[in-house]
Design an enzyme around this catalytic site. Sequence first.
Site, PDB file in Angstrom:
ATOM      1  CB  SER A  11     -22.933  44.002  -7.482  1.00 22.35           C
ATOM      2  OG  SER A  11     -21.913  44.344  -7.222  1.00 22.35           O
ATOM      3  CD1 TRP A  12     -17.520  45.218 -13.024  1.00 21.02           C
ATOM      4  CD2 TRP A  12     -19.371  46.352 -13.148  1.00 21.02           C
ATOM      5  NE1 TRP A  12     -17.421  46.199 -13.973  1.00 21.02           N
ATOM      6  CE2 TRP A  12     -18.512  47.027 -14.101  1.00 21.02           C
ATOM      7  CE3 TRP A  12     -20.574  47.149 -12.912  1.00 21.02           C
ATOM      8  CZ2 TRP A  12     -18.813  48.035 -14.824  1.00 21.02           C
ATOM      9  CZ3 TRP A  12     -20.882  48.350 -13.858  1.00 21.02           C
ATOM     10  CH2 TRP A  12     -19.788  48.761 -14.722  1.00 21.02           C
ATOM     11  N   GLY A 134     -13.728  52.299 -15.535  1.00 22.63           N
ATOM     12  CA  GLY A 134     -14.065  53.654 -15.330  1.00 22.63           C
ATOM     13  C   GLY A 134     -14.886  53.983 -13.902  1.00 22.63           C
ATOM     14  CE  LYS A 189     -11.044  51.105  -8.947  1.00 27.07           C
ATOM     15  NZ  LYS A 189     -12.103  50.541  -8.486  1.00 27.07           N
ATOM     16  CG  ASP A 242     -12.292  53.344 -11.449  1.00 29.01           C
ATOM     17  OD1 ASP A 242     -13.253  53.393 -10.647  1.00 29.01           O
ATOM     18  OD2 ASP A 242     -11.956  52.184 -11.761  1.00 29.01           O
ATOM     19  CB  SER A 252     -16.008  52.420  -2.656  1.00 27.32           C
ATOM     20  OG  SER A 252     -14.555  52.157  -2.682  1.00 27.32           O
ATOM     21  NE  ARG A 253     -16.627  45.301  -4.147  1.00 30.11           N
ATOM     22  CZ  ARG A 253     -17.056  44.395  -4.942  1.00 30.11           C
ATOM     23  NH1 ARG A 253     -16.605  43.410  -5.036  1.00 30.11           N
ATOM     24  NH2 ARG A 253     -18.067  44.659  -6.001  1.00 30.11           N
ATOM     25  CB  VAL A 277     -13.897  39.839  -3.350  1.00 31.48           C
ATOM     26  CG1 VAL A 277     -12.320  39.999  -3.769  1.00 31.48           C
ATOM     27  CG2 VAL A 277     -14.384  38.440  -3.338  1.00 31.48           C
TER      28      VAL A 277
END
Length: 335
Positions: A11-12, A134, A189, A242, A252-253, A277
């Site tokens: 996705s990213w 970020g 994070k 972030d 957020s996974r 993941v």
Amino acid sequence: MSKVSVLGAGSWGIALAKLLCNNGNDVTVWSALSDEIEMLEANYEHIDKLPGVKLPKEMKFTCNLKEAVEGKDVLVMAVPSPFVASTAKQVNEFYKEGQIIVNVGKGIEGDTLLTLSEVIEREIPKSTVAVLSGPSHAEEVGREIPTIVVIAAKKKETAVYLQDIFMCEVFRVYTSPDVKGVEIGAALKNVIALAAGIADGLGYGDNSKAAIITRGMAEITRLGIAMGGRAETFYGLSGVGDLIVTCASMHSRNRRAGILIGQGKSLEEAQTEVKMVVEGANCAKAALKLSQTYNVNMPIVEEVNAILFDGKNAASAVGSLMKREGKDEITSKDW
């Protein structure tokens, strides 16, 4: 116009590929999975990982790594952190000195405790590596929702060049010389976001979430400074920025996996249900090792590890944190 290959079609990677193509760059997306490339070529959309985000027809797709690497100005490393080393090792066969590699993954290599840019430099010895980080969920970047990130590089001209090709009216980019600090904030994070999700899964409220974010940031900052990062980095986009978005968003996974664990599921069950993941789980052990290596107190990281890998009850872990010996919040000044 720059010639750019995005290595990794998650996705990213797809969101950044769309952004870069819309900015007028010549963009190729590489994946090791032939069926994924066939799906992208047929639909110009990643139906599984970024549904509804249509990709420009100018974008190219390939399973051939040589084709993806040769002749490109910029290589965007967008594979999950466990695959960065193996992918970089393959890229090294075709890499030419002067090509810029932008790592957009977040993590620490478990055995060596190297950051991902250091892993890339190990596998591609003459590489020029920058990092992008970020508060930037792929789902929102793909939909062109205004987003701000930071690019860190060892040389300013590298960062400014990348700033120019990434930045547009919906994607603002700052630059930084603090590669180490940016990467530490980005990786750790995810561990704190797991803790925030666990608190949500236990049914706790906003007070608990705010406490985890604040004290988690304190842990990240202590370690980051000990490792050579700059304090101001951790109060910036790759630090607190972030951290907030990863702890608060259902995109957020890591948070979603934490919620499931807080509800009583195992790490394996949570990862299966999230279907992506969970980088925080991969990073948690490395974060604990780093805290021990640099003699930095990180109680939230310790309890996350106890929950994930030692079978500790989540509510009991919260109790352990709450009942710790009283501390001063500010230790740099006397009363």
